[in-house]
Every structure is written in structure tokens, then in C-alpha cells.
Scaffold this active site. Structure first.
Site, PDB file in Angstrom:
ATOM      1  N   TYR A  41      65.987  36.351  83.877  1.00  0.00           N
ATOM      2  CA  TYR A  41      64.882  37.098  83.274  1.00  0.00           C
ATOM      3  C   TYR A  41      65.320  38.536  83.090  1.00  0.00           C
ATOM      4  O   TYR A  41      65.874  39.154  84.000  1.00  0.00           O
ATOM      5  CB  TYR A  41      63.639  37.052  84.178  1.00  0.00           C
ATOM      6  CG  TYR A  41      62.484  37.838  83.600  1.00  0.00           C
ATOM      7  CD1 TYR A  41      61.563  37.223  82.765  1.00  0.00           C
ATOM      8  CD2 TYR A  41      62.340  39.202  83.865  1.00  0.00           C
ATOM      9  CE1 TYR A  41      60.512  37.940  82.208  1.00  0.00           C
ATOM     10  CE2 TYR A  41      61.293  39.925  83.309  1.00  0.00           C
ATOM     11  CZ  TYR A  41      60.386  39.281  82.483  1.00  0.00           C
ATOM     12  OH  TYR A  41      59.352  39.999  81.924  1.00  0.00           O
ATOM     13  N   GLU A  91      61.431  41.767  75.995  1.00  0.00           N
ATOM     14  CA  GLU A  91      61.524  40.754  77.049  1.00  0.00           C
ATOM     15  C   GLU A  91      62.410  39.605  76.586  1.00  0.00           C
ATOM     16  O   GLU A  91      62.184  39.050  75.508  1.00  0.00           O
ATOM     17  CB  GLU A  91      60.131  40.207  77.405  1.00  0.00           C
ATOM     18  CG  GLU A  91      60.179  39.255  78.591  1.00  0.00           C
ATOM     19  CD  GLU A  91      58.860  38.528  78.821  1.00  0.00           C
ATOM     20  OE1 GLU A  91      58.397  37.837  77.893  1.00  0.00           O
ATOM     21  OE2 GLU A  91      58.299  38.649  79.921  1.00  0.00           O
TER      22      GLU A  91
END
Ligand code: ADP
Ligand code: MG
Length: 398
Positions: A116, A204
Site C-alpha cells: 500500500y 493512492e
């Protein structure tokens, strides 16, 4: 402002971040043709909506998941056929879901690890912050909640920019060996550059994949832009997709109203952001739920007031409207004229509670009284909120 994944990955790719080969398709035939042009033997088909959680989502007709891995171009076509024109529901779309008008067809990547990586603006430090975890993929919310130590937050000084030691620190936290830091560091610098250059409020990448071959690839990308900086980026404005926006927000933007749709049933029209926030709090304290935040501002024109009032009237979730105006620069008589104009063309469907104070309040009240509109007057703030809550729940004795 949000954009689609296929647009975000183009921007990332131009900035120097590796992404899998692929392209966007608006029809099932196009999807199949793209698959045939890709030099690979397994594919991914991804519904394009302005929301995450697609992998775990489902369509309104029960069809499972907005992300499918398949083996042949023919299967790509079948999946695309199911998705395009359908509506996808994920934990980020709300129960009504979002319409799918296109799919991203790409090569399927052999994943060794899912990481992530995000860059967001952090309110507490007032700086951009890199958020990173080795436990990327579809469960990142659970990781944040149950294992916060698995997430690194690296604050970037906006004047200095991302420092080389910080890129190395994040890469090491992400599990890259000290001899293999070049690729992830390069990627971090590219993503940070994009974040700054395009005035993003969020970049993101989840998952950021380490492939079985050892490459570092962005498999999913979500970019969010600061609306207040959009005037500097015509190329980003052009990526807007109104089909993904709340129609109430679109109407408000058209009339330059500060509007945010909420989930309750009491429509609010207020002047000044502070009074608007206080109004929401009071409605909540009185046991009700506001349907929106709406600050018509100090310098609102009669036309803006009319547009704002129409917006509340058109919202089918609204069961009562609370007009709470403290006249300053915005005069109460002008507000009354705007409301009356809106009600003439669109007779009130729900009870309207009006609290007016301040500049020209007497003239405003007089205009409203003479208009013959069935309005419920209120003197005080709390009284107004309580009357609105009672009206919205259909209680008598208001
Ligand atoms: P969302 O975050 O909206 O659920 P993602 O694009 O992250 O959608 O896809 C969900 C999952 O699908 C990823 O975590 C990954 O495991 C898998 N996936 C996505 N793209 C690819 C790809 N190109 N190749 C292989 N697997 C993929
Ligand atoms: Mg994802």
C-alpha cells in the site's frame, strides 16, 4: 475532484511510474479488441467508477465483483458486457452504487507481494505525508484499524520536498532489500512529483505490486485533486465525469453555491459557513439529521437564493426545509424575494421553517407574510431546529 483509474494510471505512467499494459473500453467489442492486442495470456477487466472497493463489490443485478481475472479475449468480452451499463455497489459508493460506462482491460500481473502506498495532505502536520504498508490489497482499512503499527507515516516538508533518505526509509519499511532500493525510490519520487505538480490532495496506489519477476508496478491508482487549484490544470478539469457525481453537487457547483450533500432529511439554507455548521449541530442535537450543508454566502444574489432553494426542493430525500439566515451583507428582504421566486415556480412540497434575523429583517418578514406561503416562523436558533426536526418527522404541534 476525482478521476477514473484509467486516467490516473495514464498520469502516473507519464510521471514515470510503471503500470501494466492496458486500455479503456466503452463497449464489449472494444474490450475484446484490446485484449487481442495485448501480448499476454491472462487479462484483468476492471469496472471504471469513482470509488474503491470494486474487487469486493457487486452489481445491482447480483453479478459479483468489479475486478475479474480471465484467460481469453472472448471472456474479456463477456465480462465487459456484464459490467458496461450496469451499476456497481461498493462500500464507498453508498447503497445506490455508481454507473459503469467503461472498463479497463489490462494484462494480468503475476503478483508476489501487494503493498500500500499513498501520499495525502495531513491536516495535523499541515504537510504532505507518505502512508505505506506491506499489507496492501483489499483489506487496508482492516489493517489501519487492527494493526496500525503495520503502517508507516512519513511527513514530507513541503519546502524541502521528498528527501532521498525518506524514500529509502519508506522502501525499506515496504520490505525492499537494501540492494534493491533503486526502483521503489524512483517510484516514490515520481509519485511525489505528480502529487505536487498536479495539486493532488491524494495519490493512492493500492496495490503497489511487486511482481514475481521483481518489478514494482502500480496495479490500481486513485488520484484526487484540490478543487481550489483546478483552475491551474485545464488538462485535469477535462477529465471530469459528471455521471459519477452526486447530481445535487453538480447543480450546486453550477450556481457557485457551497453545498455538500449529507444523508439526513432536513434541507438547510444558511448564510455563512459558521452558522451553517452550528445549524447542522443544532439539528443533530434536536434529534434530527441534516440533508445537506449549504452556505449561500454573504454576497448571494436573488438568483443564487432561488437556485439554492430549488436545489433543496428538488431533493426527494428532504422532508422539511430550515432556512436560517442572519442578515448582514445578505439582506433579509433579498433572501425573501429569492425564496418567493423559487416557491412561485415550484410550490412547496414540504414544511418550510424560517428564522430571519439581522439587516432588513422586518421587510423580509413582511414580504414572506404577504406572499401567502405556508411558512413556519421561528425566532431562536434552537427553536427553529426543533421545529424543523418535528416537521421532518411529521409531528404536529409545531
Ligand atoms: P479495488 O481497490 O477497487 O478493489 P483493485 O484495482 O485494487 O480494485 O483490484 C482489486 C484486486 O485485484 C487487487 O488487490 C489485485 O489483487 C487484483 N488486481 C488488480 N489489478 C490486477 C492486475 N493487473 N493483475 C492481477 N491482479 C490484479
Ligand atoms: Mg485497490
Amino acid at each position: 475532484m476525482n478521476i477514473h483509474e484509467y486516467q490516473a494510471r495514464d498520469l502516473l505512467s507519464s510521471a514515470g511510474v510503471a503500470v501494466p499494459r492496458g486500455a479503456v473500453a466503452k463497449t464489449a467489442e472494444e474490450a475484446e479488441a484490446i485484449a487481442r492486442s495485448l501480448p499476454c495470456n491472462s487479462f484483468v477487466v476492471k469496472a471504471q467508477v469513482h470509488a474503491g472497493g470494486r474487487g469486493k463489490g457487486h452489481f445491482v443485478d447480483g453479478y459479483k465483483s468489479g475486478v475479474h481475472l480471465v484467460k481469453t479475449p472472448h471472456q474479456v468480452r463477456e465480462v465487459a458486457k456484464h459490467m458496461i451499463g450496469n451499476t456497481l455497489i461498493t462500500h464507498q459508493t453508498g447503497p445506490e452504487g455508481k454507473p459503469v460506462h467503461s472498463v479497463l482491460v489490462g494484462e494480468s500481473t503475476e503478483i508476489a507481494r501487494e503493498l500500500y502506498l499513498a501520499i495525502v495532505l495531513d491536516r495535523s502536520s499541515g504537510c504532505p505525508v507518505i502512508v505505506a504498508s506491506q499489507q496492501g490489497g483489499m483489506e487496508i482499512e482492516t489493517v489501519a484499524e487492527k494493526k496500525p503499527e503495520a503502517i508507516l507515516r512519513e511527513v514530507i516538508h513541503p519546502g524541502l520536498g521528498l528527501q532521498p533518505y525518506q524514500a529509502r526509509k519508506v522502501s525499506i519499511f515496504l520490505g525492499f532489500p537494501s540492494t534493491g532500493l533503486r526502483a521503489p525510490c524512483r517510484l516514490l519520487h515520481a509519485a511525489y512529483r505528480l502529487f505536487i505538480e498536479k495539486d493532488c490532495s491524494q495519490v493512492e496506489i493500492n496495490p503497489l505490486a511487486v511482481t514475481k519477476g521483481g518489478d514494482v508496478v502500480a496495479l490500481d491508482a486513485k488520484l484526487n485533486f484540490d478543487d481550489n487549484a483546478l483552475f491551474r490544470h485545464k488538462e485535469i478539469q477535462d477529465l471530469q465525469d459528471p455521471s459519477q457525481e452526486d447530481p445535487r453537487d453538480l447543480a450546486a457547483a453550477e450556481h457557485h453555491l457551497n453545498y455538500i450533500g449529507l444523508e439526513g432529511n432536513i434541507g438547510c439554507m444558511v448564510n455563512g459557513a459558521g452558522l451553517a455548521m452550528a445549524t447542522l449541530d443544532l439539528i443533530q442535537a434536536a434529534g434530527g439529521k441534516p440533508a445537506n450543508f449549504l452556505d449561500v454566502g454573504g454576497g448571494a444574489s436573488e438568483a443564487m437564493i432561488t437556485a439554492a432553494f430549488r436545489l433543496l426542493q428538488a431533493d426527494t430525500t428532504v422532508q422539511a426545509i430550515f432556512v436560517n439566515i442572519f442578515g448582514g451583507i445578505l439582506k433579509c428582504d433579498l433572501l425573501a424575494q429569492g425564496m418567493i421566486a423559487a416557491c412561485r415556480s415550484n410550490p412547496p412540497r414540504v414544511p418550510i421553517i424560517v428564522r430571519l434575523q439581522g439587516t432588513n429583517v422586518e421587510q423580509g418578514r413582511k414580504l414572506l407574510k404577504e406572499s401567502g406561503l405556508p411558512l413556519i416562523p421561528a425566532e431562536g436558533l434552537l427553536e427553529g431546529a426543533e421545529k424543523a426536526v418535528a416537521a421532518a418527522s411529521g409531528k404536529k404541534g409545531m
